[in-house]
Design an enzyme around this catalytic site. Structure first.
Site, PDB file in Angstrom:
ATOM      1  N   LYS A 183       0.896  -1.215  -0.144  1.00  9.36           N
ATOM      2  CA  LYS A 183      -0.032   0.092   0.013  1.00  9.36           C
ATOM      3  C   LYS A 183       0.832   1.368   0.284  1.00  9.36           C
ATOM      4  O   LYS A 183       1.404   1.523   1.146  1.00  9.36           O
ATOM      5  CB  LYS A 183      -0.988   0.095   1.313  1.00  9.36           C
ATOM      6  CG  LYS A 183      -2.082   0.531   0.954  1.00  9.36           C
ATOM      7  CD  LYS A 183      -1.976   2.091   0.681  1.00  9.36           C
ATOM      8  CE  LYS A 183      -1.709   3.091   1.792  1.00  9.36           C
ATOM      9  NZ  LYS A 183      -1.626   4.429   1.657  1.00  9.36           N
ATOM     10  N   GLU A 234      10.132   1.556  10.732  1.00  5.61           N
ATOM     11  CA  GLU A 234      10.986   2.725  10.354  1.00  5.61           C
ATOM     12  C   GLU A 234      10.234   3.912  10.570  1.00  5.61           C
ATOM     13  O   GLU A 234       9.570   4.252   9.484  1.00  5.61           O
ATOM     14  CB  GLU A 234      11.751   2.502   9.115  1.00  5.61           C
ATOM     15  CG  GLU A 234      12.479   1.270   9.094  1.00  5.61           C
ATOM     16  CD  GLU A 234      13.204   0.586   7.632  1.00  5.61           C
ATOM     17  OE1 GLU A 234      13.074   1.562   6.972  1.00  5.61           O
ATOM     18  OE2 GLU A 234      13.777  -0.255   7.595  1.00  5.61           O
ATOM     19  N   CYS A 293      13.713  11.089   6.404  1.00  6.33           N
ATOM     20  CA  CYS A 293      13.793  10.941   7.693  1.00  6.33           C
ATOM     21  C   CYS A 293      15.145  10.927   8.739  1.00  6.33           C
ATOM     22  O   CYS A 293      15.034  11.093   9.846  1.00  6.33           O
ATOM     23  CB  CYS A 293      12.845   9.296   8.041  1.00  6.33           C
ATOM     24  SG  CYS A 293      14.249   8.082   7.245  1.00  6.33           S
ATOM     25  N   GLU A 299       9.439  16.447  15.191  1.00  2.29           N
ATOM     26  CA  GLU A 299       9.742  16.418  13.680  1.00  2.29           C
ATOM     27  C   GLU A 299       8.935  17.242  13.003  1.00  2.29           C
ATOM     28  O   GLU A 299       7.690  17.196  12.810  1.00  2.29           O
ATOM     29  CB  GLU A 299       9.624  14.709  13.481  1.00  2.29           C
ATOM     30  CG  GLU A 299       9.817  14.625  11.735  1.00  2.29           C
ATOM     31  CD  GLU A 299       9.361  13.218  11.347  1.00  2.29           C
ATOM     32  OE1 GLU A 299       8.496  12.635  11.521  1.00  2.29           O
ATOM     33  OE2 GLU A 299      10.802  12.715  10.884  1.00  2.29           O
TER      34      GLU A 299
END
Ligand code: NAD
Ligand code: 6OD
Length: 486
Positions: free
Chosen positions: A178, A254, A288, A390
């Site tokens: 997906k 992750e 990331c 973040e």
């Protein structure tokens, strides 16, 4: 208008109810095409196809033949290189050199490297003593986990999706992917390569759509999915972990990061400026592993801030196809709103704005795109939201430090623990720092330098588990022990 299809059981298909959603270009916000919007029936069909393939030719295929087919997939990607680059550029708006030199080649490597690892890595064996003196032999065998659900994000879509599909298939699993709703096109294109090289139907399946209460959740809650591998936000990881708890399915995560870049006064100055520039601003800060917190040793602080400012002010905004452009837009209008909300918050939190902080002035044909300026702040306390959370945009806060102990404490005072980049000519210091900072990946005098055999993953809330090299085999296989009494 072009419609991006699902790829289920070797065929390109619309959604079972015909529903689509619109994909817009990050560069100018024009509608690019429609995308099939996955239903529960679509996910059921993809999972059934994946299950059937495990019981078919794929499940029976000798390792050598599987390895050869995955090499053919890698070669097939290389043969369609321009098509993959074009699809990724259209989906993300990122500069041609990033996609053509970093992201798409990694897609091919993700198949080749893991095929070779599966072929070459041994399993363990132990001879043991027994009371009768004859002994026993233990040896391990690896079996595929089964049907693996792969949920991937938009920031380096082809690299990150194949980083999971490559090892999953190399280990003999089948997958249902997906992809992010923002970046559907390379996943479907890969279906063409799979068919061309003869990967059996049902081994690689793609269902497009959204996350919560949509294709993503239908996949992670599907009881016939044996394991889930996910890259994305920590908050989404929490939701997926709850879904995986039902049926005790294994997960590999992750997740997010708020990574520190640490610059010591003895560093190679130009290399450090360029390294931090890349780590904070490559891919418009949507990496990331990127740096959003920079700590510079006090004697170098003013000079470093000034040099990074100059570097930011020389970026060339433009479409991927524009000659000389080296800086793209954010992925979407929604993400632009989020990043700009942090730009505003930084000022209310008392930041000194060194550069950027807003939207660049763009030519008329690009003005509706998701453009934001590369941005640097100083002067914030570590408690500021902009320093703790973040943002996933092209921005960083820079703070001065004096001692090693101080910067270790600063770097570790965050809920994330994905990566760090350290700039120093003193390797003893680099070793001490690497051992003291709680992250999964430390780069010294480099950033995003990847050897796919190495363990990759995050500490703390940046992830669960490690992939890369044999670590991927640990996740994508069940290791069984066989004990033979001699
Ligand atoms: P996201 O979590 O919003 O979405 C990722 C994927 O999850 C998408 O395909 C989305 O549709 C799907 N999803 C969302 N909610 C879901 C649900 N409830 N159930 C099932 N699927 C669901 O992440 P994003 O915005 O696409 O990507 C950016 C994030 O990814 C950042 O936080 C970044 O740090 C992280 N990231 C981490 C790594 C790493 O290696 N640690 C790599 C790249 C990106
Ligand atoms: O290089 C990789 O394998 C990897 N997973 C990179 C992640 C990049 C994040 O944006």
């Amino acid at each position: 208008m072009h419609t991006t299809s699902h790829f289920i059981n070797g065929t390109f298909q619309p959604a079972s109810n015909g529903k689509t959603f619109e994909k817009r270009s990050p560069t100018d916000n024009r509608p690019m095409g429609l995308v099939a919007e996955g239903t529960q029936e679509d996910v059921n069909a993809a999972v059934s196809a994946a299950r059937a393939a495990l019981h078919g030719d794929w499940g029976r295929m000798p390792t050598d033949q599987r390895v050869a087919l995955l090499h053919a997939v890698a070669d097939g990607i290389t043969q369609r290189f321009d098509d993959f680059v074009a699809a990724e550029e259209a989906d993300t708006g990122q500069p041609h050199h990033v996609i053509a030199h970093a992201f798409v080649p990694r897609g091919a490597a993700n198949f080749k490297v893991f095929a070779d690892i599966v072929k070459n890595v041994p399993t363990e064996s132990y001879m043991m003593d027994t009371p009768d003196g004859a002994g026993a032999l233990n040896y391990a065998i690896r079996k595929p986990k089964g049907v693996v659900g792969v949920i991937s994000p938009w920031n380096a879509p082809f690299l990150l999706m194949t980083w999971k599909v490559g090892p999953a298939l190399a280990c003999g699993n089948t997958v249902v992917v997906k992809p992010s709703e923002e970046t559907p096109n390379t996943a479907t294109l890969l279906g063409e390569v799979m068919n061309k090289v003869g990967i059996p139907a049902g081994v690689y399946n793609v269902v497009h759509g959204f996350g919560p209460d949509a294709a993503g959740e239908f996949l992670t809650t599907h009881e016939d999915v044996d394991a889930i591998t996910f890259t994305g936000e920590t908050r989404t990881g929490t939701a997926i972990m709850k879904a995986a708890a039902n049926g005790i399915r294994d997960v590999s995560f992750e997740l997010g990061g708020k990574n520190a870049g640490i610059v010591f006064a003895d560093c190679d100055f130009d290399a450090a400026v360029e390294g931090i520039f890349r780590s904070a601003f490559m891919n418009t800060g949507q990496v990331c592993l990127g740096t959003e917190r920079v700590y510079v040793q006090r004697p170098l602080f003013e000079r470093f801030v000034a040099a990074l400012k100059v570097r930011c002010e020389t970026v060339k905004y433009g479409r991927p196809s524009d000659a000389g452009s080296n800086y793209g837009p954010l992925i979407s209008q929604e993400h632009k709103r989020k990043v700009l909300s942090y730009y505003a918050k930084a000022l209310t939190e008392g930041a000194t704005l060194v550069t950027g902080g807003g939207v660049p002035s763009m030519p008329a044909d690009l003005s509706a795109g998701a453009w934001v300026q590369p941005t640097i702040w100083t002067g914030l306390p570590e408690t500021a939201a902009v320093v703790r959370e973040e943002i996933f945009g092209p921005c960083c806060h820079i703070r001065a430090f004096d001692s090693e102990a101080e910067v270790v404490a600063l770097a570790n005072a965050n809920r994330y623990g994905l990566s760090t980049t350290i700039w120093t000519e003193n390797l003893k210091c680099a070793h001490r720092m690497a051992a003291a900072i709680d992250v999964g990946i430390t780069w010294v005098n480099s950033w995003f330098l990847r050897d796919l055999r190495t363990p990759f993953g995050g500490s703390k809330q940046s992830g669960i588990g490690r992939e890369g090299g044999v670590h991927s085999l640990e996740f994508y296989t069940e290791t069984r022990n066989v004990c033979i009494k001699l």
